[in-house]
Design a protein around this motif. Structure first.
Motif, PDB file in Angstrom:
ATOM      1  N   UNK A   1      -6.370 -19.729 -11.653  1.00 28.25           N
ATOM      2  CA  UNK A   1      -6.116 -19.022 -10.394  1.00 28.25           C
ATOM      3  C   UNK A   1      -4.691 -18.496 -10.380  1.00 28.25           C
ATOM      4  N   UNK A   2      -4.479 -17.404  -9.632  1.00 26.89           N
ATOM      5  CA  UNK A   2      -3.149 -16.808  -9.570  1.00 26.89           C
ATOM      6  C   UNK A   2      -2.840 -16.427  -8.130  1.00 26.89           C
ATOM      7  N   UNK A   3      -1.553 -16.356  -7.844  1.00 31.64           N
ATOM      8  CA  UNK A   3      -1.106 -15.999  -6.505  1.00 31.64           C
ATOM      9  C   UNK A   3      -1.127 -14.477  -6.387  1.00 31.64           C
ATOM     10  N   UNK A   4      -2.263 -13.936  -5.956  1.00 29.66           N
ATOM     11  CA  UNK A   4      -2.482 -12.495  -5.871  1.00 29.66           C
ATOM     12  C   UNK A   4      -2.744 -12.094  -4.428  1.00 29.66           C
ATOM     13  N   UNK A   5      -2.092 -11.034  -3.961  1.00 32.66           N
ATOM     14  CA  UNK A   5      -2.306 -10.527  -2.607  1.00 32.66           C
ATOM     15  C   UNK A   5      -1.548  -9.213  -2.455  1.00 32.66           C
ATOM     16  N   UNK A   6      -1.721  -8.548  -1.330  1.00 36.99           N
ATOM     17  CA  UNK A   6      -0.927  -7.372  -0.980  1.00 36.99           C
ATOM     18  C   UNK A   6      -0.273  -7.603   0.374  1.00 36.99           C
ATOM     19  N   UNK A   7       1.039  -7.440   0.446  1.00 32.75           N
ATOM     20  CA  UNK A   7       1.773  -7.550   1.711  1.00 32.75           C
ATOM     21  C   UNK A   7       1.872  -6.171   2.345  1.00 32.75           C
ATOM     22  N   UNK A   8       1.789  -6.140   3.684  1.00 30.60           N
ATOM     23  CA  UNK A   8       1.784  -4.861   4.397  1.00 30.60           C
ATOM     24  C   UNK A   8       2.681  -4.943   5.623  1.00 30.60           C
ATOM     25  N   UNK A   9       3.310  -3.825   5.951  1.00 26.74           N
ATOM     26  CA  UNK A   9       4.101  -3.740   7.180  1.00 26.74           C
ATOM     27  C   UNK A   9       3.985  -2.337   7.746  1.00 26.74           C
ATOM     28  N   UNK A  10       3.715  -2.243   9.049  1.00 24.24           N
ATOM     29  CA  UNK A  10       3.652  -0.971   9.752  1.00 24.24           C
ATOM     30  C   UNK A  10       4.809  -0.842  10.729  1.00 24.24           C
ATOM     31  N   UNK A  11       5.246   0.397  10.949  1.00 25.82           N
ATOM     32  CA  UNK A  11       6.104   0.737  12.075  1.00 25.82           C
ATOM     33  C   UNK A  11       5.322   1.717  12.946  1.00 25.82           C
ATOM     34  N   UNK A  31       2.295 -14.132  -8.362  1.00 22.56           N
ATOM     35  CA  UNK A  31       3.532 -14.461  -7.662  1.00 22.56           C
ATOM     36  C   UNK A  31       4.658 -13.484  -7.886  1.00 22.56           C
ATOM     37  N   UNK A  32       4.374 -12.312  -8.469  1.00 21.24           N
ATOM     38  CA  UNK A  32       5.402 -11.314  -8.765  1.00 21.24           C
ATOM     39  C   UNK A  32       4.961  -9.965  -8.198  1.00 21.24           C
ATOM     40  N   UNK A  33       5.890  -9.270  -7.543  1.00 18.36           N
ATOM     41  CA  UNK A  33       5.587  -7.925  -7.063  1.00 18.36           C
ATOM     42  C   UNK A  33       5.460  -6.994  -8.261  1.00 18.36           C
ATOM     43  N   UNK A  34       4.288  -6.367  -8.400  1.00 22.09           N
ATOM     44  CA  UNK A  34       4.039  -5.514  -9.566  1.00 22.09           C
ATOM     45  C   UNK A  34       3.921  -4.042  -9.202  1.00 22.09           C
ATOM     46  N   UNK A  35       3.710  -3.739  -7.919  1.00 23.00           N
ATOM     47  CA  UNK A  35       3.550  -2.341  -7.510  1.00 23.00           C
ATOM     48  C   UNK A  35       3.868  -2.231  -6.030  1.00 23.00           C
ATOM     49  N   UNK A  36       4.479  -1.128  -5.644  1.00 21.46           N
ATOM     50  CA  UNK A  36       4.800  -0.893  -4.241  1.00 21.46           C
ATOM     51  C   UNK A  36       4.418   0.531  -3.860  1.00 21.46           C
ATOM     52  N   UNK A  37       4.165   0.728  -2.582  1.00 25.95           N
ATOM     53  CA  UNK A  37       3.858   2.065  -2.069  1.00 25.95           C
ATOM     54  C   UNK A  37       4.317   2.139  -0.622  1.00 25.95           C
ATOM     55  N   UNK A  38       4.675   3.311  -0.172  1.00 25.15           N
ATOM     56  CA  UNK A  38       5.031   3.513   1.231  1.00 25.15           C
ATOM     57  C   UNK A  38       4.745   4.960   1.605  1.00 25.15           C
ATOM     58  N   UNK A  39       4.417   5.172   2.863  1.00 23.07           N
ATOM     59  CA  UNK A  39       4.128   6.504   3.361  1.00 23.07           C
ATOM     60  C   UNK A  39       4.689   6.676   4.768  1.00 23.07           C
TER      61      UNK A  39
END
Length: 335
Positions: A1-11, A31-39
């Motif tokens: 098993x691995x610590x996998x998820x996506x964190x999200x934040x809205x304004x 457990x490591x940030x591998x990709x980011x996106x923002x719009x």
């Protein structure tokens, strides 16, 4: 098993949670940030006005998003980035509510999401006088320079969750929740044709002056004088409230001048499973502070008498959290 998820934040552009104007996402694998996106985005039509208070917080103006796609047009890309991941958000009731209300007023259905609220986990795993993002990020050792930049806030949320999992020797979200004796919450799939959420109904009614509009407007007082807030009754907690909500099971006290009446604030809290009370006591777990309070005021010393009492009790080991009115309104879906 691995610590996998996506964190999200809205304004958001205004007090309605269905008015997103920016989003940040951080994808974590092992457990490591591998990709980011923002719009940046235009909020849904008829909900796209920018209020001064919101712009003052995040710095985004109507002209900054002019020409950008609306939220409903952009959501397929946001959804594709998330995929089947568990969503993590700091005050997930707000960010999941942004997705739901934003899609509802866009006339679009939404997918189901398993999710993690790092405010809830921060309460369980840290001992902080405020679990707002800057305090939790500092405890986790996560840099947070530009609070309310959606991309940076999502990255900080991811770091907090990774730190909490590490402290609990958990290698996955499932392991973490098992170790804490919690069940992973879920926002079910929805279709606005089958009915709207309460937050969306309230916003739509407020535009037309309908029955779901916000509480009564304040009356102006004489210059230089403010009436003592009317406490009103302390309603019992709603036994059918969602246990995963950050107010569920909390004993809350209000202090300072709020944008809504104190009885209305107590009613909203009780509806979500909290027990409102009128004084800070040994039972108090959350103090909600009005008067424009923000978490940074804890360090600056701009505090009400109740807030000072909370700091004293916290120093003696009582677990009480100080929450700003803005954070409270995010939790209850108010404007």
């Amino acid at each position: 098993m691995a610590l996998d998820f996506t964190a999200i934040d809205f304004e958001t552009a205004n007090g309605f949670r269905g008015s997103p104007c920016s989003v940040g996402l951080s994808k974590v694998r092992g457990g490591v940030v591998v990709e980011e996106a923002s719009w940046l985005m235009r909020p849904p039509e008829n909900h796209d006005h920018f209020e001064f208070h919101n712009t003052r917080i995040h710095g985004i103006r109507a002209e900054d998003v002019a020409g950008q796609p609306r939220f409903g047009e952009l959501f397929p890309e946001i959804g594709a980035f998330i995929g089947d991941d568990i969503l993590a958000a700091h005050n997930a009731a707000f960010d999941l509510g942004v997705i739901r209300s934003g899609l509802e007023v866009s006339g679009l259905p939404g997918p189901a999401y398993d999710y993690v609220c790092t405010v809830m986990l921060s309460r369980r795993c840290y001992s902080l006088v405020s679990n707002s993002l800057p305090y939790a990020a500092e405890e986790a050792g996560v840099p947070l320079v530009n609070h309310h930049d959606a991309a940076e806030d999502a990255r900080a949320c991811a770091g907090i969750l990774v730190d909490i999992a590490r402290r609990n020797n958990a290698n996955s979200i499932a392991e973490l929740y098992l170790s804490l004796g919690l069940s992973l919450p879920k926002q079910p799939a929805f279709d606005p044709a089958d009915g709207l959420s309460k937050a969306t109904m309230s916003a739509l009614a407020a535009r037309t002056g309908g029955a779901f509009a916000a509480g009564p407007a304040r009356t102006a007082e004489a210059p230089g004088w403010s009436a003592w807030p009317e406490e009103g009754p302390n309603p019992l907690p709603n036994p059918a409230a969602e246990p995963g909500h950050p107010l569920f099971g909390q004993t809350v006290v209000f202090t300072g001048d709020l944008a809504i009446t104190r009885p209305e604030a107590k009613s909203r809290a009780a509806d979500l499973g909290a027990r409102p009370e009128s004084r800070v006591t040994a039972r108090t777990t959350v103090l909600i502070v009005g008067d424009g309070f923000v978490a940074g005021d804890l360090r600056a010393g701009r505090l009400t008498g109740k807030a000072k009492r909370v700091l004293e009790l916290h120093a003696k080991g009582q677990q009480i959290e100080v929450v700003s009115e803005g954070e409270f309104l995010q939790m209850v879906g108010g404007a």
